[in-house]
Design a protein around this motif. Structure first.
Motif, PDB file in Angstrom:
ATOM      1  N   TYR A   7      -4.731  11.309   0.224  1.00 18.06           N
ATOM      2  CA  TYR A   7      -5.208  10.078   0.835  1.00 18.06           C
ATOM      3  C   TYR A   7      -4.438   8.906   0.222  1.00 18.06           C
ATOM      4  CZ  TYR A   7      -9.313  12.926   2.047  1.00 18.06           C
ATOM      5  OH  TYR A   7     -10.163  13.906   2.527  1.00 18.06           O
ATOM      6  N   VAL A   8      -4.281   7.840   0.986  1.00 26.08           N
ATOM      7  CA  VAL A   8      -3.728   6.615   0.424  1.00 26.08           C
ATOM      8  C   VAL A   8      -4.702   5.474   0.679  1.00 26.08           C
ATOM      9  CG1 VAL A   8      -1.291   7.196   0.541  1.00 26.08           C
ATOM     10  CG2 VAL A   8      -2.382   6.193   2.538  1.00 26.08           C
ATOM     11  N   ARG A   9      -4.825   4.602  -0.307  1.00 26.76           N
ATOM     12  CA  ARG A   9      -5.613   3.394  -0.150  1.00 26.76           C
ATOM     13  C   ARG A   9      -4.649   2.215  -0.166  1.00 26.76           C
ATOM     14  NH1 ARG A   9     -10.692   3.132  -3.646  1.00 26.76           N
ATOM     15  NH2 ARG A   9      -9.203   3.162  -5.353  1.00 26.76           N
ATOM     16  N   ILE A  10      -4.753   1.340   0.812  1.00 26.46           N
ATOM     17  CA  ILE A  10      -3.849   0.200   0.931  1.00 26.46           C
ATOM     18  C   ILE A  10      -4.148  -0.810  -0.173  1.00 26.46           C
ATOM     19  CG2 ILE A  10      -2.956  -1.589   2.457  1.00 26.46           C
ATOM     20  CD1 ILE A  10      -2.531   1.283   3.464  1.00 26.46           C
ATOM     21  N   LYS A  11      -3.157  -1.082  -1.020  1.00 29.65           N
ATOM     22  CA  LYS A  11      -3.307  -2.048  -2.108  1.00 29.65           C
ATOM     23  C   LYS A  11      -2.792  -3.427  -1.713  1.00 29.65           C
ATOM     24  CE  LYS A  11      -0.972   0.071  -5.269  1.00 29.65           C
ATOM     25  NZ  LYS A  11      -0.385   0.378  -6.596  1.00 29.65           N
ATOM     26  N   LYS A  12      -1.705  -3.463  -0.944  1.00 27.05           N
ATOM     27  CA  LYS A  12      -1.099  -4.722  -0.539  1.00 27.05           C
ATOM     28  C   LYS A  12      -0.197  -4.452   0.660  1.00 27.05           C
ATOM     29  CE  LYS A  12       2.606  -4.125  -3.994  1.00 27.05           C
ATOM     30  NZ  LYS A  12       3.774  -4.035  -3.096  1.00 27.05           N
ATOM     31  N   ALA A  13       0.382  -5.503   1.183  1.00 26.61           N
ATOM     32  CA  ALA A  13       1.337  -5.364   2.279  1.00 26.61           C
ATOM     33  C   ALA A  13       2.557  -6.214   1.949  1.00 26.61           C
ATOM     34  CB  ALA A  13       0.712  -5.792   3.602  1.00 26.61           C
ATOM     35  N   ILE A  31      -0.551  12.726   6.176  1.00 18.79           N
ATOM     36  CA  ILE A  31      -0.150  13.961   6.857  1.00 18.79           C
ATOM     37  C   ILE A  31       1.320  14.310   6.588  1.00 18.79           C
ATOM     38  CG2 ILE A  31      -1.863  13.733   8.684  1.00 18.79           C
ATOM     39  CD1 ILE A  31       0.266  12.534  10.473  1.00 18.79           C
ATOM     40  N   GLY A  32       2.013  13.451   5.826  1.00 16.87           N
ATOM     41  CA  GLY A  32       3.411  13.707   5.472  1.00 16.87           C
ATOM     42  C   GLY A  32       3.960  12.531   4.692  1.00 16.87           C
ATOM     43  N   GLU A  33       5.202  12.650   4.214  1.00 18.54           N
ATOM     44  CA  GLU A  33       5.819  11.555   3.482  1.00 18.54           C
ATOM     45  C   GLU A  33       7.333  11.727   3.467  1.00 18.54           C
ATOM     46  OE1 GLU A  33       5.582  11.706  -0.988  1.00 18.54           O
ATOM     47  OE2 GLU A  33       4.001  13.178  -0.520  1.00 18.54           O
ATOM     48  N   ASN A  34       8.022  10.616   3.226  1.00 13.90           N
ATOM     49  CA  ASN A  34       9.465  10.664   3.014  1.00 13.90           C
ATOM     50  C   ASN A  34       9.760   9.924   1.713  1.00 13.90           C
ATOM     51  OD1 ASN A  34       9.493   7.854   3.681  1.00 13.90           O
ATOM     52  ND2 ASN A  34       9.614   8.403   5.862  1.00 13.90           N
ATOM     53  N   GLU A  35      10.975   9.574   1.497  1.00 11.10           N
ATOM     54  CA  GLU A  35      11.358   8.976   0.218  1.00 11.10           C
ATOM     55  C   GLU A  35      10.653   7.656  -0.064  1.00 11.10           C
ATOM     56  OE1 GLU A  35      15.410   7.489  -2.123  1.00 11.10           O
ATOM     57  OE2 GLU A  35      15.574   8.724  -0.327  1.00 11.10           O
ATOM     58  N   SER A  36      10.381   6.885   0.961  1.00 10.35           N
ATOM     59  CA  SER A  36       9.824   5.548   0.740  1.00 10.35           C
ATOM     60  C   SER A  36       8.462   5.321   1.363  1.00 10.35           C
ATOM     61  CB  SER A  36      10.786   4.486   1.292  1.00 10.35           C
ATOM     62  OG  SER A  36      10.981   4.677   2.698  1.00 10.35           O
ATOM     63  N   HIS A  41      -2.344   9.324   9.538  1.00  6.56           N
ATOM     64  CA  HIS A  41      -2.725   9.661  10.907  1.00  6.56           C
ATOM     65  C   HIS A  41      -2.756   8.449  11.822  1.00  6.56           C
ATOM     66  CE1 HIS A  41      -6.305   8.425   8.819  1.00  6.56           C
ATOM     67  NE2 HIS A  41      -7.008   8.387   9.928  1.00  6.56           N
ATOM     68  N   VAL A  42      -2.549   7.231  11.261  1.00  2.00           N
ATOM     69  CA  VAL A  42      -2.521   6.035  12.108  1.00  2.00           C
ATOM     70  C   VAL A  42      -1.202   5.269  12.010  1.00  2.00           C
ATOM     71  CG1 VAL A  42      -5.013   5.705  12.137  1.00  2.00           C
ATOM     72  CG2 VAL A  42      -3.664   4.688  10.295  1.00  2.00           C
ATOM     73  N   GLY A  43      -0.343   5.606  11.058  1.00  2.00           N
ATOM     74  CA  GLY A  43       0.928   4.912  10.923  1.00  2.00           C
ATOM     75  C   GLY A  43       1.539   5.121   9.547  1.00  2.00           C
ATOM     76  N   ASP A  44       2.784   4.653   9.371  1.00  2.00           N
ATOM     77  CA  ASP A  44       3.488   4.802   8.100  1.00  2.00           C
ATOM     78  C   ASP A  44       3.138   3.660   7.150  1.00  2.00           C
ATOM     79  OD1 ASP A  44       4.610   6.915   9.387  1.00  2.00           O
ATOM     80  OD2 ASP A  44       6.565   5.977   9.710  1.00  2.00           O
ATOM     81  N   VAL A  45       3.074   3.992   5.845  1.00  2.00           N
ATOM     82  CA  VAL A  45       2.725   3.010   4.817  1.00  2.00           C
ATOM     83  C   VAL A  45       3.768   3.087   3.705  1.00  2.00           C
ATOM     84  CG1 VAL A  45       0.981   2.257   3.152  1.00  2.00           C
ATOM     85  CG2 VAL A  45       0.270   3.291   5.330  1.00  2.00           C
ATOM     86  N   LEU A  46       4.314   1.948   3.296  1.00  2.00           N
ATOM     87  CA  LEU A  46       5.246   1.932   2.178  1.00  2.00           C
ATOM     88  C   LEU A  46       4.553   2.441   0.921  1.00  2.00           C
ATOM     89  CD1 LEU A  46       7.054  -1.517   2.639  1.00  2.00           C
ATOM     90  CD2 LEU A  46       8.078   0.762   2.902  1.00  2.00           C
ATOM     91  N   LYS A  47       5.233   3.298   0.165  1.00  2.00           N
ATOM     92  CA  LYS A  47       4.630   3.857  -1.040  1.00  2.00           C
ATOM     93  C   LYS A  47       4.265   2.781  -2.049  1.00  2.00           C
ATOM     94  CE  LYS A  47       6.479   8.550  -0.823  1.00  2.00           C
ATOM     95  NZ  LYS A  47       7.247   9.611  -1.502  1.00  2.00           N
TER      96      LYS A  47
END
Length: 330
Positions: A7-13, A31-36, A41-47
């Motif tokens: 799971y990821v929790r959004i800390k900032k944008a 549901i997946g990840e890449n290098e950054s 399930h709703v969109g990509d989030v910067l690490k």
């Protein structure tokens, strides 16, 4: 082998145009990840904008951190989805529920997953291995600033959780006050309705209206009889087993049914009372009986069989079953 989830929790944008810039604090399934980026399930989030949690679905052990993944029932507990706690004890070995530090409520097994790795946990583990004595002045000062920043962050998170808990409690109190206030309004409306209908029928000589109250049966019967005639019409109102009986609302319903008038929805679906008052009849569990009934009296009145004081412990846990309060002139 126990299945893990992420799971990821959004800390900032970092970028205001990011889809999650308005969802700071929300938690999403990875549901997946890449290098950054984490792919949710709703969109990509910067690490760099998110906090990662890796979990296992199993009973928590004492000292393990748990993540609330499904807080239920919504609005009734003092925690919410995304909160993190430390397991203090196994509340029930059979149901696998737990109790956590700083929280009076027990956490249901269906509501949590055990954190087996997270960025926060890794940072804490790394801090434990640091040798302060081996640091130079510049490095020590820099580390001190990082520690102070971590402390401020931890205090902010603790304060935020406390504020959320206080907000939920206040919201619940406001809801209870609103429910009681609305019921008071409906009772006053019913009293005025009964008097108006009786007076109108007397003035117009349409019906002679009489009322019979059956406290044991928790019902009211209205009889509308035509003057100089044996013809009569009947209307009955009876409280549901789990509802609080109020004679004034019952009278209004019964009269309207006897006269063939529509019954307002607020009479039929009135909110239940939330505030115990002098004159209420309540039901509670005592050391003598499983379900004992009593009249609530003021604290300066004498109590005995069938009576409890407003400020007593029994009044705090009692269920109000009749709030007509006719004996105190209401």
């Amino acid at each position: 082998m126990t299945e893990t989830k992420k799971y990821v929790r959004i800390k900032k944008a970092k970028f205001l145009r990011s889809w999650y810039s308005v969802y700071i604090g929300r938690m999403y399934i990875v549901i997946g990840e890449n290098e950054s980026e984490y792919i949710t399930h709703v969109g990509d989030v910067l690490k760099e904008d998110a906090e990662l949690f890796v979990t296992e679905k199993r009973p928590a052990k004492v000292g393990e951190r748990v993540l609330i993944t499904v807080a239920a029932p919504i609005g009734e507990q003092s925690y919410e989805t995304g909160d993190v706690f430390v397991a203090e004890s196994l509340y029930d070995p059979f149901t696998k529920d737990i109790q956590v530090l700083g929280m009076p409520d027990f956490i249901d097994y269906n509501e949590y997953e055990v954190i087996v790795n997270s960025e926060v946990k890794n940072e804490e583990a790394g801090e434990m291995k640091i040798d302060l004595n081996g640091m130079g002045d510049h490095e020590l000062y820099a580390h001190g600033e990082a520690v102070m920043e971590a402390i401020k962050k931890r205090m902010f998170q603790a304060g935020f959780r406390a504020a959320k808990q206080a907000q939920r409690k206040l919201a619940k109190m406001n809801t209870e006050k609103s429910s009681q206030a609305r019921r008071d309004e409906i009772v006053e409306q019913a009293k005025a309705d009964v008097e108006r209908l009786k007076e109108n029928n007397i003035r117009l000589r349409t019906f002679n209206i009489s009322l019979e109250v059956n406290r044991k049966d928790r019902s009211v019967e209205a009889i509308a009889k035509r003057p100089k005639s044996n013809r009569a019409f009947y209307g009955i109102a009876k409280a549901a087993p789990d509802d609080c009986f109020n004679v004034h609302i019952g009278k209004a319903i019964a009269i309207r049914r006897a006269l063939g008038l529509a019954v307002p929805d607020e009479y039929l679906n009135d909110p239940q009372p939330t505030e115990v008052r002098v004159g209420d009849v309540v039901e509670f569990q005592s050391v003598y009986k499983a379900a004992e009934r009593a009249l609530v009296v003021s604290d300066d009145e004498s109590t005995g069989e069938g009576k409890i004081a407003l400020g007593s412990a029994y009044a705090d846990i009692a269920k109000i079953i009749d709030d007509s309060r006719e004996e105190v002139g209401e």
